[in-house]
Design a protein around this motif. Structure first.
Motif, mmCIF file in Angstrom:
data_model
loop_
_atom_site.group_PDB
_atom_site.id
_atom_site.type_symbol
_atom_site.label_atom_id
_atom_site.label_comp_id
_atom_site.label_asym_id
_atom_site.label_seq_id
_atom_site.Cartn_x
_atom_site.Cartn_y
_atom_site.Cartn_z
ATOM 1 N N GLU A 1 30.272 2.088 1.278
ATOM 2 C CA GLU A 1 29.335 2.843 2.182
ATOM 3 C C GLU A 1 30.464 3.530 3.152
ATOM 4 N N LEU A 2 29.907 4.737 3.743
ATOM 5 C CA LEU A 2 30.808 5.361 4.820
ATOM 6 C C LEU A 2 30.161 5.032 6.137
ATOM 7 N N ALA A 3 31.007 4.899 7.160
ATOM 8 C CA ALA A 3 30.462 4.713 8.579
ATOM 9 C C ALA A 3 31.141 6.022 9.276
ATOM 10 N N TYR B 1 25.546 4.969 10.410
ATOM 11 C CA TYR B 1 25.698 3.864 9.080
ATOM 12 C C TYR B 1 24.871 4.208 7.989
ATOM 13 N N GLY B 2 25.278 3.781 6.883
ATOM 14 C CA GLY B 2 24.535 3.998 5.700
ATOM 15 C C GLY B 2 24.608 5.379 4.912
ATOM 16 N N ILE B 3 25.866 5.972 5.076
ATOM 17 C CA ILE B 3 26.338 6.914 4.664
ATOM 18 C C ILE B 3 26.607 6.666 3.098
ATOM 19 N N PRO B 4 26.289 7.363 2.010
ATOM 20 C CA PRO B 4 26.711 6.858 0.674
ATOM 21 C C PRO B 4 28.155 6.959 0.487
ATOM 22 N N SER B 5 28.777 6.482 -0.476
ATOM 23 C CA SER B 5 30.138 6.463 -0.806
ATOM 24 C C SER B 5 30.796 7.767 -1.133
ATOM 25 N N ASP B 6 29.688 8.688 -1.762
ATOM 26 C CA ASP B 6 30.464 9.908 -2.001
ATOM 27 C C ASP B 6 30.299 11.075 -1.129
ATOM 28 N N TRP C 1 35.341 9.685 13.877
ATOM 29 C CA TRP C 1 36.190 8.811 13.011
ATOM 30 C C TRP C 1 35.336 8.511 11.489
ATOM 31 N N VAL C 2 35.753 8.615 10.448
ATOM 32 C CA VAL C 2 34.950 8.034 9.381
ATOM 33 C C VAL C 2 35.696 6.949 8.598
ATOM 34 N N TYR C 3 34.906 6.078 8.328
ATOM 35 C CA TYR C 3 35.443 4.654 7.706
ATOM 36 C C TYR C 3 34.922 4.616 6.237
ATOM 37 N N ALA C 4 35.812 4.338 5.350
ATOM 38 C CA ALA C 4 35.542 4.207 3.733
ATOM 39 C C ALA C 4 35.488 2.522 3.774
ATOM 40 N N LEU C 5 34.288 2.025 3.433
ATOM 41 C CA LEU C 5 34.125 0.441 3.734
ATOM 42 C C LEU C 5 33.790 -0.280 2.293
ATOM 43 N N SER C 6 34.508 -1.592 2.142
ATOM 44 C CA SER C 6 34.099 -2.115 1.007
ATOM 45 C C SER C 6 32.879 -3.022 0.946
ATOM 46 N N ARG C 7 32.327 -2.952 2.056
ATOM 47 C CA ARG C 7 30.839 -3.609 2.195
ATOM 48 C C ARG C 7 30.023 -2.878 2.884
ATOM 49 N N PRO C 8 28.644 -2.862 2.643
ATOM 50 C CA PRO C 8 27.547 -2.368 3.492
ATOM 51 C C PRO C 8 27.670 -2.830 4.990
ATOM 52 N N VAL D 1 32.259 14.652 4.191
ATOM 53 C CA VAL D 1 33.045 13.730 4.034
ATOM 54 C C VAL D 1 33.619 13.952 2.419
ATOM 55 N N SER D 2 34.803 13.558 2.180
ATOM 56 C CA SER D 2 35.252 13.681 0.545
ATOM 57 C C SER D 2 36.478 12.646 0.728
ATOM 58 N N GLY D 3 36.922 12.332 -0.682
ATOM 59 C CA GLY D 3 37.921 11.694 -1.233
ATOM 60 C C GLY D 3 37.907 10.155 -0.639
ATOM 61 N N ALA D 4 36.798 9.567 -0.547
ATOM 62 C CA ALA D 4 36.600 8.436 -0.450
ATOM 63 C C ALA D 4 37.216 7.315 -1.495
#
Length: 151
Positions: free
Chosen positions: A46-48, A68-73, A114-121, A37-40
């Motif tokens: 967090e990423l899901a 779940y719990g994938i770091p934002s980077d 599907w990858v999701y960039a999330l504003s909350r964990p 995953v890149s470009g969050a």
């Protein structure tokens, strides 16, 4: 509405629209494909990740993986993401990757990663439906990588 401006999901194991390897199938080695995953976007906490088969002959398709719990980077999720992050339930009721296993003679199925960039964990390990209902307002961006598999 979420967009796909910069968020990217790639694999060294298959191209978008390409065939998933037999080793990824649940009745074979059941090994998750390598994903990165890149470009969050800014503000990602967090990423899901969810793998879903809409071609399954069931209402709502079949969920093969929730993670779940994938770091934002993001980055390379590694060879065994279930051991590094927080797997949630799939449609089999397991908390781990469950690879493709379309019914014999049912033709090619499409597996949407599907990858999701999330504003909350994400709290806990929701099902796919619980995640989509409970975190829709937290999705900053989303994108997908689609693989195909046929027995």
């Amino acid at each position: 509405m979420p967009n796909i401006a910069d968020l990217s999901l790639t694999s060294t194991d298959f191209d978008h629209g390409g065939r998933l390897a037999d080793r990824n199938a649940s009745d074979r080695d059941n090994i998750a494909p390598r994903l990165a995953v890149s470009g969050a976007p800014a503000g990602t906490v967090e990423l899901a990740l969810i793998c879903h088969d809409p071609d399954a002959p069931l209402p709502g398709g079949w969920t093969h993986w929730t993670l779940y719990g994938i770091p934002s980077d993001g980055g390379d999720l590694g060879e065994d993401p279930d051991s590094r992050f927080r797997p949630g339930p799939n449609s089999w009721g397991d908390h781990r990757y469950g690879g493709p296993r379309p019914p014999a003679g049912h033709g090619a199925h499409h597996y949407y990663f599907w990858v999701y960039a999330l504003s909350r964990p994400v709290d806990g390990t929701p099902t796919r439906d619980e995640f989509l209902a409970g975190y829709a307002d937290a999705i900053l961006e989303q994108n997908r990588l689609v693989g195909v598999y046929e027995r």
